[in-house]
Design a protein around this motif. Structure first.
Motif, short mmCIF file in Angstrom:
data_model
loop_
_atom_site.label_atom_id
_atom_site.label_comp_id
_atom_site.label_asym_id
_atom_site.label_seq_id
_atom_site.Cartn_x
_atom_site.Cartn_y
_atom_site.Cartn_z
N GLU A 59 7.79 0.20 -8.99
CA GLU A 59 6.39 0.45 -9.35
C GLU A 59 6.27 1.36 -10.56
O GLU A 59 5.39 1.16 -11.40
CB GLU A 59 5.66 1.07 -8.14
N GLN A 67 1.12 -7.36 -10.18
CA GLN A 67 -0.02 -8.17 -9.80
C GLN A 67 0.20 -9.64 -10.16
O GLN A 67 -0.12 -10.54 -9.38
CB GLN A 67 -1.30 -7.66 -10.47
N ARG A 70 2.57 -11.07 -7.62
CA ARG A 70 1.89 -11.34 -6.35
C ARG A 70 1.03 -12.60 -6.43
O ARG A 70 0.96 -13.38 -5.47
CB ARG A 70 1.03 -10.13 -5.97
N GLU A 71 0.39 -12.81 -7.56
CA GLU A 71 -0.43 -14.02 -7.73
C GLU A 71 0.44 -15.27 -7.70
O GLU A 71 0.04 -16.31 -7.16
CB GLU A 71 -1.21 -13.94 -9.05
N LYS A 74 1.30 -15.88 -4.07
CA LYS A 74 0.13 -16.37 -3.33
C LYS A 74 -0.14 -17.84 -3.63
O LYS A 74 -0.48 -18.62 -2.74
CB LYS A 74 -1.11 -15.55 -3.71
N LYS A 190 2.30 -9.74 3.66
CA LYS A 190 1.58 -10.28 2.51
C LYS A 190 2.26 -9.85 1.20
O LYS A 190 2.96 -8.84 1.17
CB LYS A 190 0.12 -9.78 2.51
N GLU A 192 0.96 -8.38 -1.19
CA GLU A 192 0.45 -7.08 -1.63
C GLU A 192 1.28 -5.92 -1.09
O GLU A 192 1.25 -4.82 -1.63
CB GLU A 192 -1.01 -6.89 -1.18
N LYS A 193 2.01 -6.17 -0.02
CA LYS A 193 2.83 -5.13 0.59
C LYS A 193 4.16 -5.00 -0.14
O LYS A 193 4.45 -5.73 -1.07
CB LYS A 193 3.06 -5.45 2.07
N LYS A 194 4.97 -4.06 0.32
CA LYS A 194 6.27 -3.82 -0.31
C LYS A 194 7.31 -4.78 0.29
O LYS A 194 8.04 -4.44 1.21
CB LYS A 194 6.68 -2.35 -0.13
#
Length: 288
Positions: A59, A67, A70-71, A74, A190, A192-194
């Motif tokens: 991070e 982000q 993650r997209e 998803k 998800k 969004e998590k680590k």
């Protein structure tokens, strides 16, 4: 050929017998629930600590790219939702034979993807037969069935950067040599998590058996963190403890349900009930 498959079947039968005995001994052990719970809790604490440190570095150094990563995850999760991700056979012998047939081509395709996205490709040999048998025998809903074993052929794509992870996901999506049936965020519920990795299950497009293989995409910092505490060994111990506990719990539930059905049967003159297929048969109650 037929002789090879029969030899493999005999080998797996021997492994199954040994695994059955080992599982029985574990389940019969004293304080099973408390012991396995402690093992799981201790192992998870060790893993969570090193993952937290690894993610802190990711991070700090590459937060701006997360982000987008993650997209990408998803998008693939959405695309594969609802697809049939079961193997075409429940027989572990046939499953292993199918895996052996596509092993060489699987490696060719994985190397091709790795050349596109960079990073380090780690390709394992076929999953050990003992572990396959252990997993299917510990399956509470359908003991002995191999249709959910998707990682007999497996590999890991270790990426140096988040950009490489994104490129790797895109390379899998664009690859015409495979048909993706399932994705899963490893280590988290998800994107969004680590998370600790992104698992992709697929079959080779020209494979008539549609044998499902696996590839996991991860970051080199997560792999380095696992290596420092022998994370693979801890992960295996935690998984085995969870599987044993899950099987133990399901057996308790089955015993309770069977006892309740027996009492209901006896109290309502069950012997006079109309007989149906798989109901009020001569078989044991838990087989109705």
């Amino acid at each position: 050929d037929t002789d090879t498959i029969e030899a493999l079947r005999n080998k797996l039968a021997g492994v199954k017998s040994a695994v059955d005995n080992a599982i029985g001994a574990r389940i019969a052990g004293a304080d099973l629930e408390s012991t396995t719970s402690r093992v799981i809790e201790s192992g998870m604490k060790s893993l969570e600590h090193v993952y937290k440190v690894a993610w802190g570095t990711i991070e700090a150094c590459e937060g701006g790219k997360l982000q987008q990563c993650r997209e990408a995850m998803k998008r693939m999760l959405t695309e594969t939702q609802g697809r049939d991700s079961c193997q075409t056979t429940k027989d572990p012998t046939i499953l292993y034979a199918q895996a052996a047939r596509v092993k060489r081509q699987y490696r060719v395709v994985m190397r091709s993807i790795q050349k596109e996205c960079g990073g380090l490709l780690l390709v394992s040999g076929l999953k050990e037969t003992a572990r396959i048998v252990e997993k299917i025998m510990l399956r509470p809903d359908s003991p002995g069935s191999a249709d959910l074993i998707r990682d007999v052929n497996r590999s890991m794509h270790v990426c140096k950067t988040v950009d490489e992870i994104i490129a790797c996901i895109h390379a899998f999506r664009a690859c015409e040599d495979i048909s993706i049936v399932r994705c899963q965020v490893e280590g988290a519920a998800k994107p969004e998590k680590k998370w600790t990795g992104f698992a992709i299950n697929f079959y080779l497009s020209d494979d008539s058996n549609r044998h499902i293989c696996e590839a996991i995409i991860t970051h080199e910092r997560i792999i380095a963190a696992r290596r420092d505490i022998k994370g693979n060994e801890i992960d295996l111990i935690v998984r085995s403890a969870r599987e044993i506990l899950q099987l133990h719990t399901s057996l308790i539930v089955a015993d309770v349900e069977t006892s309740a059905l027996k009492k209901f049967f006896e109290n309502t003159c069950g012997h006079s009930w109309n007989k149906f297929k798989n109901w009020t048969t001569e078989a044991a109650l838990d087989e109705w």
